[in-house]
Design a protein around this motif. Structure first.
Motif, PDB file in Angstrom:
ATOM      1  N   PHE A 145       0.930  -1.088  -0.010  1.00 18.58           N
ATOM      2  CA  PHE A 145       0.099   0.018   0.064  1.00 18.58           C
ATOM      3  C   PHE A 145       0.850   1.255   0.215  1.00 18.58           C
ATOM      4  N   LEU A 146       1.921   1.293   0.647  1.00 14.40           N
ATOM      5  CA  LEU A 146       2.671   2.566   1.060  1.00 14.40           C
ATOM      6  C   LEU A 146       3.934   2.596   0.016  1.00 14.40           C
ATOM      7  N   GLY A 147       4.482   1.588  -0.480  1.00 16.38           N
ATOM      8  CA  GLY A 147       5.691   1.739  -1.240  1.00 16.38           C
ATOM      9  C   GLY A 147       6.859   1.499  -0.333  1.00 16.38           C
ATOM     10  N   ASN A 148       8.059   1.527  -0.948  1.00 18.71           N
ATOM     11  CA  ASN A 148       9.328   1.087  -0.310  1.00 18.71           C
ATOM     12  C   ASN A 148       9.746   2.438   0.705  1.00 18.71           C
ATOM     13  N   ASN A 149       9.745   3.616   0.304  1.00 25.48           N
ATOM     14  CA  ASN A 149      10.279   4.787   1.052  1.00 25.48           C
ATOM     15  C   ASN A 149       9.220   4.890   2.216  1.00 25.48           C
ATOM     16  N   GLU A 150       8.303   4.914   2.031  1.00 24.30           N
ATOM     17  CA  GLU A 150       7.089   5.205   3.178  1.00 24.30           C
ATOM     18  C   GLU A 150       7.176   4.432   4.231  1.00 24.30           C
ATOM     19  N   ALA A 151       7.112   2.900   3.656  1.00 28.63           N
ATOM     20  CA  ALA A 151       7.176   1.723   4.588  1.00 28.63           C
ATOM     21  C   ALA A 151       8.333   1.663   5.428  1.00 28.63           C
ATOM     22  N   LEU A 152       9.696   1.830   4.836  1.00 30.02           N
ATOM     23  CA  LEU A 152      10.808   1.936   5.499  1.00 30.02           C
ATOM     24  C   LEU A 152      10.758   3.137   6.588  1.00 30.02           C
ATOM     25  N   ALA A 153      10.315   4.399   6.312  1.00 27.51           N
ATOM     26  CA  ALA A 153      10.180   5.439   7.365  1.00 27.51           C
ATOM     27  C   ALA A 153       9.164   5.176   8.258  1.00 27.51           C
ATOM     28  N   VAL A 154       8.104   4.717   8.016  1.00 28.28           N
ATOM     29  CA  VAL A 154       7.315   4.622   9.127  1.00 28.28           C
ATOM     30  C   VAL A 154       7.528   3.413  10.181  1.00 28.28           C
ATOM     31  N   THR A 155       8.229   2.438   9.946  1.00 29.13           N
ATOM     32  CA  THR A 155       8.656   1.090  10.704  1.00 29.13           C
ATOM     33  C   THR A 155      10.273   1.520  11.157  1.00 29.13           C
ATOM     34  N   ARG A 156      10.869   2.623  10.818  1.00 30.75           N
ATOM     35  CA  ARG A 156      12.127   2.870  11.269  1.00 30.75           C
ATOM     36  C   ARG A 156      12.631   2.592  12.708  1.00 30.75           C
ATOM     37  N   THR A 157      11.639   2.991  13.712  1.00 30.02           N
ATOM     38  CA  THR A 157      12.105   2.713  15.038  1.00 30.02           C
ATOM     39  C   THR A 157      12.291   1.061  15.223  1.00 30.02           C
ATOM     40  N   ILE A 355      17.006   3.754  -4.644  1.00 23.41           N
ATOM     41  CA  ILE A 355      16.123   4.431  -3.719  1.00 23.41           C
ATOM     42  C   ILE A 355      16.259   3.772  -2.476  1.00 23.41           C
ATOM     43  N   ILE A 356      16.348   2.341  -2.210  1.00 19.77           N
ATOM     44  CA  ILE A 356      16.241   1.743  -1.124  1.00 19.77           C
ATOM     45  C   ILE A 356      17.496   2.066  -0.395  1.00 19.77           C
ATOM     46  N   LEU A 357      18.593   1.845  -1.058  1.00 22.35           N
ATOM     47  CA  LEU A 357      19.995   2.110  -0.460  1.00 22.35           C
ATOM     48  C   LEU A 357      20.176   3.568   0.078  1.00 22.35           C
ATOM     49  N   GLY A 358      19.382   4.484  -0.506  1.00 24.89           N
ATOM     50  CA  GLY A 358      19.433   5.916  -0.004  1.00 24.89           C
ATOM     51  C   GLY A 358      18.610   6.021   1.094  1.00 24.89           C
ATOM     52  N   MET A 360      17.759   3.522   3.243  1.00 21.98           N
ATOM     53  CA  MET A 360      18.784   2.997   4.309  1.00 21.98           C
ATOM     54  C   MET A 360      19.974   3.932   5.005  1.00 21.98           C
ATOM     55  N   GLN A 361      20.357   4.657   3.948  1.00 27.99           N
ATOM     56  CA  GLN A 361      21.582   5.729   4.316  1.00 27.99           C
ATOM     57  C   GLN A 361      20.957   6.547   5.486  1.00 27.99           C
ATOM     58  N   ALA A 362      19.685   7.092   4.991  1.00 26.26           N
ATOM     59  CA  ALA A 362      19.208   8.333   5.599  1.00 26.26           C
ATOM     60  C   ALA A 362      18.648   7.777   7.035  1.00 26.26           C
ATOM     61  N   LEU A 363      18.053   6.653   6.865  1.00 26.32           N
ATOM     62  CA  LEU A 363      17.340   6.236   8.230  1.00 26.32           C
ATOM     63  C   LEU A 363      18.306   5.478   9.129  1.00 26.32           C
ATOM     64  N   PHE A 364      19.269   4.685   8.617  1.00 22.62           N
ATOM     65  CA  PHE A 364      20.067   3.866   9.758  1.00 22.62           C
ATOM     66  C   PHE A 364      21.649   4.021   9.784  1.00 22.62           C
ATOM     67  N   GLY A 365      21.887   5.011   8.843  1.00 16.68           N
ATOM     68  CA  GLY A 365      23.302   5.331   8.943  1.00 16.68           C
ATOM     69  C   GLY A 365      24.075   4.560   8.131  1.00 16.68           C
ATOM     70  N   ASP A 366      25.534   4.949   7.854  1.00 10.51           N
ATOM     71  CA  ASP A 366      26.502   4.306   6.857  1.00 10.51           C
ATOM     72  C   ASP A 366      26.674   2.818   7.234  1.00 10.51           C
ATOM     73  N   VAL A 367      26.850   2.273   8.455  1.00  8.38           N
ATOM     74  CA  VAL A 367      27.300   0.965   8.577  1.00  8.38           C
ATOM     75  C   VAL A 367      26.174   0.053   8.184  1.00  8.38           C
ATOM     76  N   ARG A 368      24.964   0.285   8.380  1.00  9.87           N
ATOM     77  CA  ARG A 368      23.986  -0.628   8.087  1.00  9.87           C
ATOM     78  C   ARG A 368      23.510  -0.550   6.631  1.00  9.87           C
ATOM     79  N   ALA A 369      23.868   0.777   5.993  1.00 12.91           N
ATOM     80  CA  ALA A 369      23.811   0.776   4.662  1.00 12.91           C
ATOM     81  C   ALA A 369      24.665   0.215   3.656  1.00 12.91           C
TER      82      ALA A 369
END
Length: 399
Positions: A145-157, A355-358, A360-369
């Motif tokens: 329903f939400l797409g990859n960017n939005e789904a990653l953002a809302v579940t980032r915690t 888009i996914i790698l970007g 990951m970088q923005a939400l979880f930092g360099d190491v996890r990306a």
């Protein structure tokens, strides 16, 4: 014979997934079998029953209503460039501009908890039926329903607290999604029954493929789903303002990418034509992807054509491929139309990896990306396997 090839194709796909598996001993086959049976049942229900046909009609009518509502706003701004009777059809006005209102509509449903409640309910049912981890089941529905960017953002915690293995599974699932706002565009280019059947099959297929490639066990304490607080939802009017801007940016980004890609294809084909008049990107794609097309049980005379469309979708994007498909849809057999239409309904392409790698970088930092970036090839491979599995399962029911 074509049906037999289609069946062999499914076995080959699952075998390839098994060969790619990180830990073959950890694979639990019961959930995979249940999920595959669920794919078959869903396809049968959607394509072979009157109730399924009615569900497709209801959903299609709903999105057509969204498009009609959208076009009233587009017409108000652009006038004769976007007449309400559709007499002056352009891709930008009739397919991309409606995305603005559709994004707003679904963001409103999210703001008031309607869409999250639906996602939670279906995700919970998935996890109970298939015995897959609750969050992964929930996430496979969410990206539907939400797409990859939005789904990653809302579940980032919650994702921040997960192991790298689970984050990799989430990244692979993200390759096989679409988003609800894009359905309005797809329904104007493809048969509604194939678009609306492919959506749930991709969600189920993503769980099948990731369960084989990246198997692991989740404890009861880890098997939870994060729910955003009221404070995180923000003010309603602020939300719809941001939503409108997001929809506008999305429509513009797609338009820019299409202009660039189509122009690039034309330029490259012109250069390739200097060496041979039959040497084009489409023909190169056709050769590379013909083996997969063959395993889909496509009529021998149409294998190369389907391979071309598959290549366009993976290397460029689904809109380029859907536009190409619409040009010769009438010449395809029902089976070929079914398998290529359902294959095209996902974001699986090179752009999505970026888009996914970007994100990951923005939400979880360099190491996890960096960890996820090591498996870029796997993201693409898993997405192709999911799309191909969806196409082959649908192909079993359409001849």
């Amino acid at each position: 014979m074509y049906l037999l090839i289609n069946l062999v194709g499914i076995i080959v796909l699952l075998g390839l997934s098994y060969l790619l598996s990180f830990n073959k001993r950890e694979i639990t086959f019961k959930p995979i079998i249940i999920l595959f049976m669920l794919q078959l049942a869903t396809t049968w229900f959607m394509l072979s029953t009157d109730i399924g046909g009615q569900v497709i009609t209801w959903i299609s009518d709903f999105f057509l209503w969204l498009i009609d509502s959208s076009m009233s706003g587009v017409n108000f701004v652009f006038g004769d460039f976007a007449p309400l009777d559709g007499s002056a059809y352009t891709f930008f006005m009739n397919v991309l501009m409606p995305i603005i209102f559709v994004v707003v509509f679904f963001d409103i449903l999210t703001h008031y908890g309607i869409l999250p409640a639906l996602i939670n309910a279906v995700g919970w049912a998935f996890s109970k039926i298939a015995k897959t981890p609750r969050f992964e089941s929930f996430y496979s529905i969410q990206v539907m329903f939400l797409g990859n960017n939005e789904a990653l953002a809302v579940t980032r915690t919650q994702l921040n607290k997960m192991s790298d293995k689970r984050l990799l599974t989430v990244a692979m699932i993200s390759m096989s999604c679409v988003s609800a706002p894009m359905l309005s565009s797809y329904l104007q280019l493809l048969d509604a029954k194939y678009v609306l059947t492919a959506i749930p099959l991709n969600a189920i297929g993503a769980l099948i493929i990731t369960s084989i490639i990246n198997p692991y066990r989740v404890t009861a304490e880890e098997d939870i789903v994060y729910t955003p607080s009221k404070e995180e939802k923000g003010n309603f009017f602020d939300m719809i303002s941001k939503s409108m801007m997001t929809g506008g940016k999305l429509a513009l980004i797609i338009a820019v990418m299409l202009i660039g890609f189509v122009s690039l294809i034309t330029a490259i084909n012109t250069i390739l034509g200097l060496f041979h008049d039959q040497l084009t990107l489409q023909n190169i794609f056709g050769v590379i992807f013909s083996p997969i097309s063959f395993l889909m049980g496509v009529d021998f005379s149409q294998i190369f054509t389907v391979g071309q469309l598959m290549g366009e979708k993976i290397v460029l994007n689904e809109f380029v491929a859907m536009t190409s498909l619409s040009e010769f849809m009438s010449s395809l057999t029902p089976h070929t139309e079914a398998v290529i239409s359902t294959f095209l309904v996902s974001f699986c392409n090179f752009t999505t990896i970026g888009i996914i790698l970007g994100s990951m970088q923005a939400l979880f930092g360099d190491v996890r990306a960096k960890f996820i970036s090591k498996y870029t090839w796997l993201l693409l491979a898993s997405g192709m396997l999911v799309s191909s599995l969806t196409a082959m399962v649908v192909g079993l029911f359409v001849w």
